[in-house]
Design a protein around this motif. Structure first.
Motif, mmCIF file in Angstrom:
data_model
loop_
_atom_site.group_PDB
_atom_site.id
_atom_site.type_symbol
_atom_site.label_atom_id
_atom_site.label_comp_id
_atom_site.label_asym_id
_atom_site.label_seq_id
_atom_site.Cartn_x
_atom_site.Cartn_y
_atom_site.Cartn_z
ATOM 1 N N ALA A 172 0.833 -1.209 0.000
ATOM 2 C CA ALA A 172 0.000 0.000 0.000
ATOM 3 C C ALA A 172 0.863 1.253 0.000
ATOM 4 N N ARG A 173 1.956 1.225 0.763
ATOM 5 C CA ARG A 173 2.859 2.373 0.811
ATOM 6 C C ARG A 173 3.530 2.580 -0.549
ATOM 7 N N ALA A 174 3.970 1.495 -1.158
ATOM 8 C CA ALA A 174 4.625 1.600 -2.461
ATOM 9 C C ALA A 174 3.673 2.108 -3.533
ATOM 10 N N ALA A 175 2.392 1.753 -3.416
ATOM 11 C CA ALA A 175 1.407 2.167 -4.414
ATOM 12 C C ALA A 175 1.217 3.680 -4.441
ATOM 13 N N ARG A 176 1.543 4.342 -3.326
ATOM 14 C CA ARG A 176 1.390 5.796 -3.266
ATOM 15 C C ARG A 176 2.565 6.527 -3.919
ATOM 16 N N THR A 177 3.680 5.838 -4.108
ATOM 17 C CA THR A 177 4.878 6.520 -4.602
ATOM 18 C C THR A 177 5.410 5.948 -5.916
ATOM 19 N N HIS A 178 4.785 4.883 -6.409
ATOM 20 C CA HIS A 178 5.257 4.254 -7.635
ATOM 21 C C HIS A 178 4.096 4.098 -8.616
ATOM 22 N N ALA A 179 4.426 4.143 -9.888
ATOM 23 C CA ALA A 179 3.390 4.002 -10.910
ATOM 24 C C ALA A 179 2.822 2.587 -10.942
ATOM 25 N N ARG A 180 3.674 1.601 -10.646
ATOM 26 C CA ARG A 180 3.221 0.214 -10.655
ATOM 27 C C ARG A 180 3.936 -0.568 -9.558
ATOM 28 N N VAL A 181 3.180 -1.449 -8.904
ATOM 29 C CA VAL A 181 3.732 -2.265 -7.818
ATOM 30 C C VAL A 181 3.403 -3.724 -8.099
ATOM 31 N N TYR A 182 4.406 -4.576 -8.031
ATOM 32 C CA TYR A 182 4.208 -6.017 -8.194
ATOM 33 C C TYR A 182 4.351 -6.690 -6.832
ATOM 34 N N VAL A 183 3.317 -7.420 -6.431
ATOM 35 C CA VAL A 183 3.370 -8.201 -5.195
ATOM 36 C C VAL A 183 3.652 -9.645 -5.578
ATOM 37 N N THR A 184 4.771 -10.176 -5.108
ATOM 38 C CA THR A 184 5.199 -11.516 -5.476
ATOM 39 C C THR A 184 5.440 -12.341 -4.214
ATOM 40 N N GLY A 185 5.914 -13.576 -4.396
ATOM 41 C CA GLY A 185 6.303 -14.402 -3.256
ATOM 42 C C GLY A 185 5.159 -15.191 -2.659
ATOM 43 N N CYS A 186 5.423 -15.743 -1.481
ATOM 44 C CA CYS A 186 4.455 -16.616 -0.818
ATOM 45 C C CYS A 186 3.138 -15.892 -0.531
ATOM 46 N N GLY A 187 3.245 -14.624 -0.088
ATOM 47 C CA GLY A 187 2.037 -13.880 0.242
ATOM 48 C C GLY A 187 1.099 -13.743 -0.939
ATOM 49 N N ALA A 188 1.654 -13.589 -2.124
ATOM 50 C CA ALA A 188 0.833 -13.452 -3.331
ATOM 51 C C ALA A 188 0.117 -14.751 -3.664
ATOM 52 N N ASN A 189 0.653 -15.866 -3.206
ATOM 53 C CA ASN A 189 0.074 -17.172 -3.524
ATOM 54 C C ASN A 189 -0.829 -17.723 -2.420
ATOM 55 N N LEU A 190 -0.897 -17.031 -1.285
ATOM 56 C CA LEU A 190 -1.656 -17.565 -0.155
ATOM 57 C C LEU A 190 -3.150 -17.556 -0.405
ATOM 58 N N ALA A 191 -3.683 -16.413 -0.741
ATOM 59 C CA ALA A 191 -5.129 -16.292 -0.960
ATOM 60 C C ALA A 191 -5.386 -15.064 -1.816
ATOM 61 N N ALA A 192 -6.392 -15.143 -2.635
ATOM 62 C CA ALA A 192 -6.679 -14.050 -3.574
ATOM 63 C C ALA A 192 -7.057 -12.757 -2.859
ATOM 64 N N ASP A 193 -7.608 -12.853 -1.647
ATOM 65 C CA ASP A 193 -8.087 -11.652 -0.968
ATOM 66 C C ASP A 193 -7.065 -11.050 -0.008
ATOM 67 N N ALA A 194 -5.875 -11.639 0.084
ATOM 68 C CA ALA A 194 -4.878 -11.117 1.022
ATOM 69 C C ALA A 194 -4.491 -9.681 0.685
#
Length: 378
Positions: A39-61
């Motif tokens: 959320a913090r990165a989304a305020r300062t960058h044009a695009r943010v990619y969320v990767t890793g285990c957290g991205a694969n845990l659940a669609a609503d995370a």
């Protein structure tokens, strides 16, 4: 991902247009922090990619975040290609982007085919799989050529490494990676006690570049809790398998505090096992129920109790570290400087060296005193 983007002509910058948040989900707190970072990165960058285990845990995370946040729910092997392809190459593509790091982490294995009752990793990382040994050895050689002094072999369950076609298991990989010309140090990121056997111990001892440090998760020092966790060893087995390394290796570990079946007696057993095993640095993780696991709905130990036990475990860990560091007083060591004025000795003990030392250099030091942060070099 970093190397791939640099190779495609991008550069790192404080005011970058793109950010990558590699999200952890091993605990609720880790996932929460990952979401806040996105959320913090989304305020300062044009695009943010969320990767890793957290991205694969659940669609609503990561639901409800701004539209410029892209959640990449892919296997780790596929993620760099996806992110780089989505961003797109620019400018003059570099043949080999150098990573400006002191140590290189070379992944040789991913996933886990075992299902401990508390662990979400098999759900988000998939079954155990290994890289081809020639590819691993090539990457180790390339990292050394790039200037890295130390290489760390990493994996989710490193002891499961196998390249049957080439006839490699982890002990052989250690020996051959450790023989890479120009390599100064080789370490393992973490190893399960079940895989600490005579073959691995021999490989560690007989490979000159291997650092005398091993990280072996304990998780609990109580047999009943270990059974409830679905771990596949007893405390006696843990102690017996580490015994050959205790005198000269720096042994570190992970412990889960406040597992649903852990009472005061079980925690006391854990403190005792930590001492008997000769462990120094302990990473204490307050138990956090994870979705999809066998204990997802079970969390009876109060948060205050977890906090108090974690503090006691960390205090015991600090005492053990200080005791080991004091043995370095008056003795020589070689420190790999990885930050201004700081670095790690051969056994991964922290040293405080002069600020005039150059990052990335190996410097010979002698222990003069000990502080709460490490060994003071003369």
């Amino acid at each position: 991902m970093r190397e791939r983007l640099l190779a495609d002509g991008h550069r790192e910058s404080e005011d970058a247009q793109v950010a990558v948040v590699n999200a952890c989900c091993v605990t609720h707190e880790a996932l929460s922090k990952s979401r806040k970072e996105a959320a913090r990165a989304a305020r300062t960058h044009a695009r943010v990619y969320v990767t890793g285990c957290g991205a694969n845990l659940a669609a609503d995370a990561f639901a409800g975040l701004p539209a410029n946040v892209v959640v990449v729910a892919k296997r780790s092997e596929e993620t760099p290609e996806f992110v780089a392809g989505d961003v797109g190459a620019i400018g003059c593509v570099q043949a080999d982007a150098r990573l400006d790091r002191v140590r290189a982490f070379v992944k040789v294995q991913d996933g886990c085919s075992f299902s401990c009752n508390f662990c979400v990793i098999p759900l988000v990382r998939g079954a155990s799989r290994s890289r081809r040994a020639p590819d691993v050895l090539h990457e180790v050689g390339r990292r050394v050529e790039q200037g890295h002094r130390e290489v760390v072999l990493t994996g989710i369950n490193l002891g499961c490494y196998r390249d049957r076609a080439a006839g490699f298991d982890l002990p052989r990989l250690v020996r051959e990676a450790g023989a890479t010309p120009g390599l100064e140090r080789l370490r393992l990121s973490s190893i399960e006690i079940n895989h600490v056997d005579d073959a691995l111990i021999s490989a560690l001892r007989e490979t000159p570049t291997v650092s005398p440090h091993l990280h072996v998760p304990l998780q609990s020092g109580d047999d009943a809790v270990l059974r409830a966790m679905g771990r596949r060893y007893t405390v006696a087995t843990y102690l017996r398998r580490l015994a050959p390394l205790r005198d000269d290796f720096n042994l570190t570990s992970d412990v889960i505090v406040g597992f649903p079946t852990e009472d005061d007696r079980a925690f006391a057993n854990t403190l005792r096992a930590v001492q008997e095993a000769g462990l120094t640095k302990i990473h204490a993780f307050p138990y956090s129920p994870r979705p999809g696991t066998a204990t997802a709905q079970d969390d009876p130990v109060p948060a205050a109790v977890k906090k108090e036990r974690s503090a006691r475990l960390r205090a015991a860990s600090q005492d053990a570290c200080l005791a080991r560091w004091r043995t370095k007083i008056g003795r020589d060591d070689v420190v790999l400087v990885d930050r201004t004025g700081r670095g790690y000795g051969d056994d991964y003990s922290p040293w405080l060296v002069g600020s005039d030392t150059e990052i990335g250099e190996l410097v010979r030091v002698r222990g003069a005193a000990v502080s709460e942060e490490g060994i003071l070099a003369a």
